[in-house]
Design an enzyme around this catalytic site. Structure first.
Site, short mmCIF file in Angstrom:
data_model
loop_
_atom_site.label_atom_id
_atom_site.label_comp_id
_atom_site.label_asym_id
_atom_site.label_seq_id
_atom_site.Cartn_x
_atom_site.Cartn_y
_atom_site.Cartn_z
N GLY A 216 0.86 -1.10 0.35
CA GLY A 216 -0.04 0.13 -0.19
C GLY A 216 0.62 0.89 -0.20
O GLY A 216 1.47 1.14 -0.48
N ASN A 217 0.38 2.04 0.37
CA ASN A 217 1.06 3.58 0.22
C ASN A 217 0.71 4.81 1.15
O ASN A 217 -1.18 3.70 2.27
CB ASN A 217 1.41 4.32 -1.07
CG ASN A 217 -0.79 4.76 -1.61
OD1 ASN A 217 -0.89 5.00 -0.96
ND2 ASN A 217 -0.53 4.28 -2.85
N ARG A 218 0.52 5.68 1.46
CA ARG A 218 0.84 6.55 2.65
C ARG A 218 -0.50 7.35 2.46
O ARG A 218 -1.01 7.75 3.20
CB ARG A 218 1.97 7.52 3.36
CG ARG A 218 3.10 6.09 4.46
CD ARG A 218 3.97 7.53 4.40
NE ARG A 218 3.67 8.33 4.91
CZ ARG A 218 4.20 9.45 5.03
NH1 ARG A 218 5.80 9.62 5.17
NH2 ARG A 218 4.49 10.59 6.17
#
Ligand code: CTP
Length: 413
Positions: A216-218
């Site tokens: 995932g990412n932020r």
């Protein structure tokens, strides 16, 4: 920078006019509900109303000073400023006398001047005895107000103050509150995006590794949510395509915005492509994973299986795909979170990226370990079709959203 005083889309300035009826006690609960929603509420009671519920109660509940006279706070031109700055005016209870004064346009007190100075929607909740409600004078005044666009809620049929019952009872505060929400949520027909269909992706995609893990990412989805709210406030029909967004973000999206969910980049691509078929504006604010796992495990990986080796394959570029399939007249906007390198500034990187993808506009913001993500504020430069910066904005995500939408409106003009 956009200097709009409204923040986060759902916060509004509401004037609650209270006129002299016993139902004023129920309006205390209405004000409480509006304050709880985060709105800035100014109560304007008439002198008569203060005989039923006093100023200290209104001040404590609304958390704002209360005045009734046009002579108070003259330096601030309060007698017109309240009406001019309002997003909505609610009169609850509205007595037969106050309805007559409104219909005649009398401005002998602060509520009267506020009503004449406002261009905001006005909602009234009448409260009076049945005979007074049915009287031709009252009915003629109501017809006049309706013809001017004033909205009515109630009166309800039920027990009145004395032994009598019939139509004349003020609607319950919860019902008035629901009507306020509905009115605030209606798209503005005079907005500069009125009638346009705008599709906005937001959040971060999640690419599965096994049934419980993902890459995932932020991205929080906050900027995308602010864009959706701003576009809806400016009159657009908005579809919000949510990849993974931070908890609570979806609660800020009002019912008038259609929410569609997408987990992976592939799902997001499918949703966006389908919605693009009849959209006027497409905004890709989602952070899309560039790669997905080719060898997704169909069982939960365990340490005893040994360190996994993930085989990554590149995801399709959704934005570039939307540009390729663009329908006539469609405006396509991308976002890019960039870090400067020794060779290039973030703007130079953005210019190259916009060209590569073919988007009309690319909103570039600088990111690093400490900046750009999970924050309320944002700074962006919007790069236009001629490789120049057509807008810059620094401030809340709502302010940035409005600046990006200003660039969209400017381009479409
Ligand atoms: N984007 C997309 N599909 C992808 C990757 C990105 O639609 N597979 C969109 C993003 O939603 C954003 C824009 O492209 O609007 C720029 O995203 P970014 O991640 O910066 O683009 P990349 O092509 O991945 O560039 P980089 O090589 O710098 O990661």
């Amino acid at each position: 920078m956009n200097t709009s005083t409204r923040s986060a889309g759902s916060v509004h300035r509401i004037v609650v006019g209270v006129t002299g009826g016993i139902a004023a006690y129920k309006t205390v609960q209405l004000v409480r509900l509006l304050v709880k929603d985060g709105h800035e509420v100014h109560v304007v009671p008439t002198d008569d109303a203060l005989r039923f519920v006093g100023a200290p109660t209104w001040e404590a509940i609304s958390r704002n000073p209360v005045t009734t006279s046009v002579h108070d706070d003259v330096a601030q031109v309060r007698h017109v400023a309240l009406g001019q700055g309002a997003d909505l005016v609610v009169i609850a209870p509205a007595t037969a006398n106050s309805i007559a004064k409104m219909a005649a346009g009398l401005a002998g007190d602060l509520l009267g001047t506020t009503l004449l100075a406002t261009q905001a929607p006005v909602l009234i909740a009448p409260a009076m005895h049945t005979e007074m409600w049915r009287h031709p004078a009252t009915q003629a005044n109501i017809a006049t107000l309706r013809a001017r666009g004033v909205r009515l809620i109630g009166p309800d049929d039920g027990q009145l103050t004395g032994a009598d019952s019939g139509p004349g009872r003020m609607s319950e505060p919860e019902a008035i509150h629901a009507e306020v929400r509905r009115l605030l949520d209606s798209p503005r027909p005079d907005g500069d995006l009125a009638g346009l269909r705008v599709v906005i992706s937001a959040g971060g995609t999640r690419e599965p590794i096994d049934p419980v893990r993902f890459i995932g990412n932020r991205s929080s989805g906050r900027q995308g949510a602010a864009l959706a709210l701003a576009a809806a406030d400016r009159g657009a029909h908005v579809t919000f395509v949510a990849a993974h967004v931070e908890g609570g973000i979806l609660d800020t999206i009002p019912d008038r915005i259609t929410v569609v969910h997408a987990g992976t980049a592939a799902e997001l691509g499918e949703r966006m492509t389908a919605l693009a078929a009849d959209a006027d504006v497409l905004i890709m604010s989602a952070a899309v994973a560039d790669y997905r796992v080719a060898n997704v495990a169909d069982h939960k990986l365990a340490k005893e299986d040994g360190a996994p080796v993930l085989e990554l394959v590149e995801n399709a570029d959704i934005l570039a795909g939307l540009v390729t399939g663009r329908r006539a007249g469609q405006t396509i906007v991308g976002f890019a979170a960039e870090m400067p390198t020794e060779a290039e500034t973030v703007i130079e990187r953005g210019i190259r990226k916009r060209r590569r993808k073919g988007a009309d506009l690319l909103a570039v913001n600088e990111v690093g370990w400490e900046s750009g993500f999970e924050r309320a504020d944002n700074t962006v430069s919007v790069i236009g079709p001629d490789d120049t910066v057509v807008a810059t904005a620094s401030g809340t995500k709502r302010e940035v959203a409005d600046a990006v939408l200003d660039a969209v409106v400017g381009l479409r003009a």
